[in-house]
Scaffold this active site. Structure first.
Site, PDB file in Angstrom:
ATOM      1  N   PRO A 191       0.813  -1.236   0.000  1.00  0.00           N
ATOM      2  CA  PRO A 191       0.000   0.000   0.000  1.00  0.00           C
ATOM      3  C   PRO A 191       0.837   1.273   0.000  1.00  0.00           C
ATOM      4  O   PRO A 191       0.491   2.241  -0.694  1.00  0.00           O
ATOM      5  CB  PRO A 191      -0.832  -0.139   1.289  1.00  0.00           C
ATOM      6  CG  PRO A 191      -0.987  -1.620   1.453  1.00  0.00           C
ATOM      7  CD  PRO A 191       0.340  -2.185   1.026  1.00  0.00           C
ATOM      8  N   GLU A 212       3.881   1.564  -1.238  1.00  0.00           N
ATOM      9  CA  GLU A 212       4.457   1.661  -2.574  1.00  0.00           C
ATOM     10  C   GLU A 212       3.441   2.227  -3.559  1.00  0.00           C
ATOM     11  O   GLU A 212       3.763   3.087  -4.390  1.00  0.00           O
ATOM     12  CB  GLU A 212       4.923   0.282  -3.053  1.00  0.00           C
ATOM     13  CG  GLU A 212       5.476   0.296  -4.471  1.00  0.00           C
ATOM     14  CD  GLU A 212       5.956  -1.059  -4.952  1.00  0.00           C
ATOM     15  OE1 GLU A 212       6.222  -1.198  -6.162  1.00  0.00           O
ATOM     16  OE2 GLU A 212       6.059  -1.987  -4.118  1.00  0.00           O
ATOM     17  N   ARG A 213       2.211   1.777  -3.455  1.00  0.00           N
ATOM     18  CA  ARG A 213       1.179   2.245  -4.386  1.00  0.00           C
ATOM     19  C   ARG A 213       0.818   3.707  -4.139  1.00  0.00           C
ATOM     20  O   ARG A 213       0.525   4.449  -5.084  1.00  0.00           O
ATOM     21  CB  ARG A 213      -0.034   1.326  -4.291  1.00  0.00           C
ATOM     22  CG  ARG A 213       0.265  -0.018  -4.925  1.00  0.00           C
ATOM     23  CD  ARG A 213      -0.660  -1.131  -4.542  1.00  0.00           C
ATOM     24  NE  ARG A 213      -0.205  -2.380  -5.167  1.00  0.00           N
ATOM     25  CZ  ARG A 213      -0.565  -3.595  -4.796  1.00  0.00           C
ATOM     26  NH1 ARG A 213      -1.399  -3.750  -3.765  1.00  0.00           N
ATOM     27  NH2 ARG A 213      -0.098  -4.659  -5.416  1.00  0.00           N
ATOM     28  N   LEU A 218      -2.406  18.704 -27.831  1.00  0.00           N
ATOM     29  CA  LEU A 218      -2.434  20.162 -27.889  1.00  0.00           C
ATOM     30  C   LEU A 218      -1.089  20.742 -28.322  1.00  0.00           C
ATOM     31  O   LEU A 218      -1.031  21.847 -28.873  1.00  0.00           O
ATOM     32  CB  LEU A 218      -2.852  20.734 -26.535  1.00  0.00           C
ATOM     33  CG  LEU A 218      -4.320  20.487 -26.149  1.00  0.00           C
ATOM     34  CD1 LEU A 218      -4.590  20.974 -24.735  1.00  0.00           C
ATOM     35  CD2 LEU A 218      -5.272  21.155 -27.128  1.00  0.00           C
ATOM     36  N   ASN A 258      -2.831  -2.173 -13.051  1.00  0.00           N
ATOM     37  CA  ASN A 258      -4.123  -1.583 -12.685  1.00  0.00           C
ATOM     38  C   ASN A 258      -5.250  -2.602 -12.713  1.00  0.00           C
ATOM     39  O   ASN A 258      -6.255  -2.450 -12.013  1.00  0.00           O
ATOM     40  CB  ASN A 258      -4.433  -0.397 -13.602  1.00  0.00           C
ATOM     41  CG  ASN A 258      -3.652   0.848 -13.195  1.00  0.00           C
ATOM     42  OD1 ASN A 258      -2.788   0.793 -12.316  1.00  0.00           O
ATOM     43  ND2 ASN A 258      -3.949   1.970 -13.827  1.00  0.00           N
TER      44      ASN A 258
END
Length: 378
Positions: free
Chosen positions: A241, A243-244, A338, A367
């Site tokens: 957690p 690390e994330r 852009l 993910n």
């Protein structure tokens, strides 16, 4: 639009931000092209960072660290993103490797290794991924079998951040291959490490992401992290957690920077006799990007506050990781559009940001894995 001040900021962190900005603008930003060409930062950069106290900011002072919190690491990550650098692997060194040692090391291990990481004498890495095992950590094949007072390590690792320069590597290995996840342990390898290629990546060009090989490497039993076999998988799950969240902090900072540089560019660049920014499509697209950045910042800031209180759970960390990295990739891609053709030229920061962003959705657990973690909590 006024800059948003994160609610977890304070005066001490403001001073740190100033120090970090000065250091990065002097020691990192001017050398990014050279770092990319040599596929690594200068080794002396680590020493200089240690000299000014920017390594292991959240490690207690008794072990040579800065005595701060995760917020201190977050400020440094944000400032690194602000100068557009993706070469220096300090977030792994200070935010991940040091915390495995701090959380699970014996007192002797902490006294032995943490001061070297904090000074820059050692560069730290953690070797999880293998050619045949990435997000599926239970599928690793590297073994570390006990032989008297040593462990003998055999196996290979890949995609290892800081792998080209690391002096200390936490190796994820099976000490009991018959036990699955319960047979995984973490061992610390120091000194001479057989390295393969520094990998040629789409982005993160200045980062020494490398292959590591272990052929009958003997490691003292005293280097078993925590002193007990079979705890490695639990240790990994407990640290992921943070690390994330580190990835999420870097992603939202990169997202904000992309909006900033693109807004500046569209106000300077002209087409058909007027500024790009005066075209409705440009303004609407930047309005969308700015909103994505603001929403992501609010969520990530909330996660940082929870983490500082010890209240950030695994599913929420997974949400922060997938959401922020997904939004980063989406917004940076819009920003490249852009910029037009110049957005595809690597001399422009937005092109490098675009290339650097894509891997954020892969490392630290893909993910797709993040969504599985979240779904299990529903």
């Amino acid at each position: 639009m006024a800059d948003r001040r994160s609610p977890w900021m304070d005066e001490d962190l403001d001073q740190l931000r100033g120090l970090a900005r000065t250091f990065l603008e002097k020691e990192v930003a001017p050398h990014q092209e050279r770092f990319a060409q040599q596929k690594q930062v200068d080794r002396d950069l680590w020493r200089r960072a240690g000299d000014v106290g920017l390594l292991c900011l959240s490690v207690p002072e008794e072990y040579g660290g800065g005595g701060g919190t995760f917020a201190h690491e977050a400020v440094l990550i944000e400032e690194q993103a602000r100068v557009g650098d993706s070469s220096w692997g300090n977030s792994v060194h200070s935010g991940i490797v040091a915390h495995y040692l701090l959380s699970y090391g014996t007192e002797e291990q902490k006294q032995r290794w943490l001061p070297k990481l904090a000074s820059g004498e050692y560069v730290g890495a953690i070797a999880m991924s293998e050619p045949g095992a990435g997000s599926d950590l239970q599928g690793i094949r590297t073994k570390a079998l006990r032989d008297g007072d040593d462990y003998v390590i055999n196996g290979s690792k890949t995609f290892i951040t800081n792998g080209g320069q690391a002096d200390l590597v936490i190796v994820v290995a099976k000490t009991d291959p018959a036990e699955g996840a319960q047979g995984i342990s973490l061992l610390v390898v120091e000194g001479e490490i057989r390295r393969g290629r520094v990998l040629d990546k789409v982005g993160l060009k200045g980062q020494d992401t490398a292959e590591l090989f272990f052929d009958d490497v003997r490691v003292p039993a005293a280097n078993l992290l925590g002193g007990q076999e079979g705890l490695g998988f639990v240790q990994l799950m407990q640290q992921l957690p943070q690390e994330r969240l580190l990835i999420a902090v870097a992603s939202v900072a990169g997202l904000e920077r992309a909006v900033e540089v693109t807004t500046e560019y569209t106000k300077d660049r002209t087409a058909f006799g007027r500024e790009l920014f005066k075209f409705q499509n440009t303004r609407f697209k930047l309005a969308e990007c700015a909103t994505e950045a603001a929403v992501t910042r609010a969520f990530v800031d909330d996660c940082v506050e929870k983490h500082l209180l010890g209240e950030l759970d695994v599913p929420t960390a997974a949400m922060a990781k997938w959401w922020s990295t997904d939004r980063l990739c989406r917004v940076v891609d819009d920003c490249v559009q852009l910029f037009g053709g110049y957005g595809y030229m690597t001399e422009y920061p937005i092109a490098r940001a675009w290339a650097d962003a894509r891997v954020q959705r892969i490392y630290g657990g893909t993910n797709e894995i993040m969504k599985e973690i979240i779904a299990r909590s529903l």
